[in-house]
Write an enzyme that holds these catalytic residues in place. Structure first.
Site, short mmCIF file in Angstrom:
data_model
loop_
_atom_site.label_atom_id
_atom_site.label_comp_id
_atom_site.label_asym_id
_atom_site.label_seq_id
_atom_site.Cartn_x
_atom_site.Cartn_y
_atom_site.Cartn_z
NE ARG A 65 88.86 -30.61 -9.95
CZ ARG A 65 90.10 -30.32 -10.31
NH1 ARG A 65 91.12 -30.97 -9.82
NH2 ARG A 65 90.33 -29.35 -11.18
CG LEU A 93 93.48 -31.89 -2.86
CD1 LEU A 93 94.25 -31.66 -1.57
CD2 LEU A 93 93.79 -33.27 -3.43
CG HIS A 109 99.50 -20.65 -1.73
ND1 HIS A 109 99.13 -21.18 -2.95
CD2 HIS A 109 99.27 -19.31 -1.82
CE1 HIS A 109 98.69 -20.21 -3.73
NE2 HIS A 109 98.77 -19.07 -3.07
C1 GAR Z 1 106.81 -24.14 -4.25
O1 GAR Z 1 107.24 -22.83 -4.47
C2 GAR Z 1 105.46 -24.16 -3.58
O2 GAR Z 1 105.26 -23.08 -2.70
C3 GAR Z 1 104.52 -24.05 -4.76
O3 GAR Z 1 105.12 -24.81 -5.76
C4 GAR Z 1 106.53 -24.85 -5.59
C5 GAR Z 1 106.94 -26.29 -5.56
O4 GAR Z 1 108.33 -26.43 -5.58
N1 GAR Z 1 103.23 -24.55 -4.43
C6 GAR Z 1 102.11 -24.14 -5.00
O5 GAR Z 1 102.08 -23.30 -5.89
C7 GAR Z 1 100.84 -24.80 -4.49
N2 GAR Z 1 99.68 -24.11 -4.95
P1 GAR Z 1 109.01 -27.80 -5.18
O6 GAR Z 1 108.33 -28.88 -6.02
O7 GAR Z 1 110.44 -27.63 -5.57
O8 GAR Z 1 108.82 -28.01 -3.71
#
Ligand code: GAR
Length: 208
Positions: A65, A93, A109
């Site tokens: 990482r 991260l 999130h």
């Molecule tokens: C979204 O729903 C976001 O909230 C989630 O991934 C999706 C991405 O969609 N994020 C996470 O789970 C972060 N831990 P997108 O690529 O279409 O924006």
């Protein structure tokens, strides 16, 4: 004029919403680059078609990482961003990376934080019998899915809902909420006091 770099891992629909809002609402900002840790991320094509610089830093090419984050930081800082936006960026991260972008890195999130950090948030909320699910925009700190909350969106759970139906309804609100949160940052309308974020122009930080 503030410079924004957006990190994605896949579809990039939140990135798309931010790019469109920045252009149509005439923010005092420009999207300097969209960077993915996955070479095949669908969102890269959208960015490219809109004349935005793209880059890939493939995490699989690094031994750990620390090495990946160090290279990612180097590529990001080549665009001298005022704000780093994580939009579906699915990497944990390192503390060095989060410290470098302290109070200038936002994440979205898909849960009502502090509930359901991590993955499969809507499925876990359904298993727990939650009556509301949602999404949170927050400043990023070293602790996963923690950090001062900028905005939250809430969606009621209906009979027959499953993970997919909830994801789809929450995503619609994400696309409204995240561009607004980014706009507040570029307009200097976010103030963090004691770990609590205030929208200084009095706009609502709740999305329903
Ligand atoms: C979204 O729903 C976001 O909230 C989630 O991934 C999706 C991405 O969609 N994020 C996470 O789970 C972060 N831990 P997108 O690529 O279409 O924006």
């Amino acid at each position: 004029m503030k410079s924004i770099v957006i990190l994605i891992s896949g579809r990039g629909s939140n990135m798309e919403a931010i790019v469109r809002a920045c252009a149509t609402e005439g923010w005092p900002a420009r999207i300097a680059a969209v960077i993915s840790n996955r070479p095949g991320a669908a969102g890269l094509a959208f960015a490219d078609q809109h004349g935005i610089a793209t880059a890939v830093v493939d995490h699989k090419a690094f031994a750990n990482r620390e090495a990946f984050d160090a290279e990612l930081q180097k590529v990001i800082d080549g665009y001298a961003p005022d704000l780093l936006v994580l939009a579906g960026f699915m990497r944990i991260l390192t503390p060095a990376f989060t410290a470098h972008y302290a109070e200038r890195m936002l994440n979205i999130h898909p849960s009502l934080l502090p509930a359901f950090t991590g993955l499969h948030t809507h499925a876990r909320a359904l298993e727990m019998g939650c009556k509301f699910v949602g999404a949170t925009v927050h400043f990023v700190t070293a602790e996963l899915d923690h950090g001062a909350i900028v905005a939250q969106a809430v969606v009621p759970v209906q009979v027959g809902d499953d993970e997919d139906s909830l994801s789809a309804r929450v995503l619609k609100l994400e696309h409204r909420m995240y561009p607004q949160a980014v706009r507040w940052f570029v307009q200097d309308q976010l103030q963090i006091e004691g770990g609590v974020v205030r929208q200084t122009a009095g706009e609502s930080q709740s999305f329903i």
